[in-house]
Design an enzyme around this catalytic site. Structure first.
Site, mmCIF file in Angstrom:
data_model
loop_
_atom_site.group_PDB
_atom_site.id
_atom_site.type_symbol
_atom_site.label_atom_id
_atom_site.label_comp_id
_atom_site.label_asym_id
_atom_site.label_seq_id
_atom_site.Cartn_x
_atom_site.Cartn_y
_atom_site.Cartn_z
ATOM 1 N N TYR C 29 -0.371 -3.165 -1.214
ATOM 2 C CA TYR C 29 0.274 -1.869 -1.029
ATOM 3 C C TYR C 29 1.635 -1.954 -0.334
ATOM 4 O O TYR C 29 2.279 -0.934 -0.121
ATOM 5 C CB TYR C 29 -0.645 -0.940 -0.236
ATOM 6 N N HIS C 106 1.399 7.187 -7.880
ATOM 7 C CA HIS C 106 0.603 6.064 -7.363
ATOM 8 C C HIS C 106 1.526 4.948 -6.881
ATOM 9 O O HIS C 106 2.516 4.651 -7.543
ATOM 10 C CB HIS C 106 -0.352 5.515 -8.425
#
Lengths: 152, 152, 152, 152, 152, 152, 152, 152, 152, 152, 152, 152
Positions: C29, C106
């Site tokens: 991430y 996202h």
């Protein structure tokens, strides 16, 4: 179905391997060659008072090109996409883009063959479909299409 | 995102039927033509300090050829494979073979359309994807890609 | 994309676990924390002439509450529902109820991950989607959304 | 169905987004607000000789809490779990744990909508279900439930 | 398995409806209450030389909060997510984010029950799982987990 | 769990390839050999006051034979059918025929492996299951089984 | 069906767990033992003028061996492969290799049981099948088979 | 492919029903018997400078035993598991446990036969596969395997 | 396999991206280039007494054209359709139309790769298939094909 | 099976197209006509000491009527629902409503035919089934049914 | 719901086996006979100021006939197609053809029964549905329908 | 297609709801009534030199009866089974039993409608099919059928 309208033109699209007609698996596809079908279509067109043009290619993108370039010149199309019927989103998109009404045509009854031939990317956007009469499938589809075009 | 790196070039690949843009189903795809999008991309590239090249074809194999021949000349690609997105393993293989990072681009939100458009052969090997902003999808993807390339 | 309209406000919804950003699996991430993304969004909003507000919660029903209470105050939303993307009909219903246009966002390319992340309850009712650019996904989505709102 | 039994109480559970009733997609859900439905239920309860209580929450766990805390105080329940109908094993388990008979209620005919609304985690443990009459669904369900409770 | 290591702490997470234990369907879940299980776990922890802490909530997001806030303080976790086992990607993501090893625990043999209980979002990221021994499932899992933690 | 009952005997069934334990893919199955596990089980059995017997075969029908011939002599069984877990209806039928309660045991967490290992022909007729603790899986299952047998 | 042909021999194959008959789940399979069925078959064979031989094994490969070695000596077979019915391609291949006609036999109605018993690897290559009459299934199958063999 | 390495040995595993070769459905499997194939393999092995050993069994567990006992003595294996190809996790596990590279061999083109023969438990862990050349499949696989072993 | 027949010719068809061989993902496809494979095939052909011709294209329709035009001139074909293996009904139809026997060839073991590569439109109409030996796959397929052609 | 009980009556139900027997596809269904089968059933019934009645219709609802009106008069039924076997929930419901035990009968082995004939709406509520012996299927089913009725 | 409109008539359609009501599986369908339900409906109709007519048949085509002939005479219909609910496209087409609004009625909760009862050919074209209240289902449906008709 | 053969008769079968033609959903099925289509078919038959007979019923079994009784009197059939197209194995069996060649006819393009209309029990045994031309579908099918019958 006999009076002659001015200027209806019908385009006929033959997909991959149809140029082999008459020599490819004649017990399945019959012994009539593609030229003969085209001549019969032209003659029937004359009777019905419409002009009929033809195109055949084994290359998916050339079929897309032809639909884009000339598809709007026709009042309606007869489309036999053969093997690409079951795999080509691109041909579907091209037909949808030009918006010309078309009839889906098959020489054989595709529902009596392998299961991967039961799905078509074209059926749900076609006006109608004819399948299983051999070369006559094209002639019947031509009649039906012309009647449809005159009714609209 | 403003400094100018030396020599980043970005290739833009447009798949089948995109040459019809602006005329094909404008209520869905908008009225902007492909040339206009390309001009906007070139201008935005100049602002970002990158060179942008373009290619469009309706023929699956020509797209493969172009990826093979020129794909390695670019730092990254924007790929809108249109109808081939959902059917072409060959384009996937070509992109994987050259290894150039690419962003998948769509004009429309493909997840709000027919179910056969929900699967893409490209998504799982793409760096990122942008869909649904019409012509702006390309411009946003270009920004995102350039930022990505400078970060790596 | 530069003129300043009066009064466009954009709401940004962050779903469960996003408060961990920068510490949770940074190799996937990235190391940027959520506050940093929010600051970048606010700054970019100022450039674009829009106000940007934020909300994060790990509780599905609090997200639904926020959408109901404040969702109509915004011209558009950026929605990253994280894990609830794949399981929450309630969030879908809330977004549909208020009718505010939104972009699905996202950080990662969800199509390159586990198969249960390939289905989203939001994609088919979103205006557009952006995925895979890390924190930049939000910024690009903001640009796209503002352009969309000014065009409508 | 008119005589008044002593002490039957009925609980009514409203799930997520139902607090928006009357404002959310009125063409689908009608223009009647939740308070109005509750008032009609209370009035009809008086006619039938039962007391009716209400609870609404957007938070799955609060619905579970309420079922646990107060569910056994009622002779029967009307449950409209809305979006959680299709995703919540926790609500199912809570209802099963307390064992109070309940009727599943929906404003709309969920079987005429998206396929993900066709599966319910509650139907197979419900006494009965009523769907598709808008606010009247609750009233009909109340009548049916009271008749059921008096028969048992 | 008897020597006392310094400082191993084990967290025990009880999901929705487990607070009803002993009263909810005792023919399925047994008559032992949750407090009793917790006391047995604490006592067995003392024997094994580890400290054991507990948390129960019916609210999915509170479970996520607890995992985020305190999960890293423990050497390992026992997780019985009950109904959320089968529906919560958010709990899965939280557990994966903190990276603490955990054992999945169930009172009953979930594979001998309804088919929707056969899929778990936790099993493939758990170290191990124990199911079907009633309250003893927790005690066996505690033993196995401690042995695992000392081996690593 | 400490008092000694008279005469409880537990049978342990090891399926195909378990005789290779310690040499077969040790990074997955650990370096402990089957004899060592059996010795540990026997010792733990002595502590628990039960007798433990063992059988291993690579031949499906021999496992069926053993279950038929000796299965009823035991109060309970530990069954690790290894590869036959996923393919053998015959072993299932034999276990069901004799009716002896058994615990399903796996060294690894089979739900974190290939999908064809996620289905078991034994789980739904087992009393309980333990998986993922390596050799300890057997020991925990033994404890759980003995407690179960004394409770019944 | 009464005249006596010269030399018809019928082989009867009993699969795994059938040696337990009469003791295994008598409420499902009845209390008659396999020997009794065999004696009844031999007596009925004498009446019909045919010789009947028997084989039982729990080992899949031994059943294959027997089919290979002796299968061609028989005019026809009665095959109750029990649990291997649903899992054994090897038995199917052996039966197909020798080409002897056979009737599939089951004591119980397998279509009223678990769904994994609904598929058989033998049904589509069998001459006929009889299921659900307990031990009488064999006797009826014997009559049907002998009539079939005399007709061919 | 002609020089002679020291000491490469190749094991050949023949599964169920292959002992019938030449007599079983010769129109499908050809009239060559297994002994003849083995002799040809031995002779070809001599030319290639490798020793070739053979094993056949109809019993799944015996094939597993042989792989365990002798599999590590070979540089590589040719494996034709016949009917067990499609059903045996145990053989797969044994081959994976010993780690010896192997080529999957089939006499016939299994993809032109019944659909249950299209899935193999061995293909994804094999080095390569050869199918459809009758007895020559083994010889070609031997050549390919030896070249592979010398290259590694 | 050594005597020289008169006039057997073998055609070799290489599909999309194979022109990149040696440069594309060499860790998967090896470092040998397509020209080298062709030279080895020609040399091996000379030893076997057959002439070998080659064709490569990235364009599906050109492959169809080549099969139609020259396919009947060959006694047999080696076909590696690469990415089109999994998507092209048109190539399948062309091969079926000319009726020339062919062997399906793959460099890699396609069953150890992505699941969309497990289905081939060619396998069920091929004589045989060879996969996983890298460039040697072609050579072994050539040997097998020539033996097959001389046997028929 | 020879003593004569008082008063057992058996009903025989023949579904659509069975009135064509002997003329419809005799190579599949044999040349015996339905009257002949009925006469043989009556004669065999006399030997077994039971009365046998018959009904045939091509109309689904008439079959349902007959089952309702007369089904309870019989001790048991033989049911060959022919084409309705695979489509009629109404016949299933009627049979279940009257509760009379019945044997499902088929002339042919339906598992060796088209896949839509593999599913039956009757099998799971039948006592037993017999298929594949042509007209003898009825006679064997009659014997089995009478034995069953005398045993209960 | 009490004022009397002029001339609303409601038709009630009962499908196959409903004439057995009260005698068929009373533990499932209750002991009330169809006549009693009809009398209750008529009485309730009088209260509501509408006339109610009835029709029952076991024959699919007669139900179609009745819908065609008389369906347009009614303001609305109550349709309980029983077993035909799940199989009859013909009844669906007839209802759609006449266009009269109808409510789907079931005595039992069909979603708590066999899975083949979960699909209805009528639900998506019905105004509403009521299931699970036994005979009261009809009465509730009548109330709901009348309210609906007066609102439109 | 103009010469007149002796004695060809064609039967036309109209299934359920076709008697409503012209009144049922005219925007879909057109305003032409069934009598008009029949008159056009008779007239076209006269031109083609064939006699045409008609039958319509809403009852599945009556259609089966008619096919059985009169189907063999015709050289060929036109079959529009309407709603029964998708559900009737009985009509399929009847058509197969008599063996008369038939063309499947539909007024609308069934592939552009609900998915349950995409499957037909008749297509794979039909000679050909025509769909989507409204009433003209029958006329085109008649022409195609007559040409087919004269060719055979």
């Amino acid at each position: 179905m006999a009076e002659r309208p001015e200027g209806i033109r019908v385009g006929v699209l033959h997909g991959p391997n149809l140029n082999l007609l008459g020599r490819r698996e004649p017990e399945r596809y019959g012994s009539e060659e593609l030229d003969s079908i085209n001549r019969r279509l032209a003659a029937r067109g004359t009777e019905l008072g419409v002009e009929v043009d033809f195109f055949q290619s084994n290359i998916e993108g050339e079929l897309v090109d032809w639909i884009q370039r000339t598809g709007s010149d026709f009042g309606g199309l007869l489309v036999n996409a053969a093997g690409y019927t079951h795999t080509s989103v691109a041909i579907r998109d091209a037909l949808k883009a030009i918006g010309t009404p078309f009839v889906e045509v098959h020489l054989t009854n595709i529902y009596a063959r392998e299961s991967f031939r039961h799905h078509s990317y074209l059926s749900d956007i076609a006006v109608a479909l004819v399948a299983g009469f051999g070369g006559d499938s094209y002639l019947l589809a031509l009649e039906g299409l012309v009647a449809y075009l005159r009714r609209e």
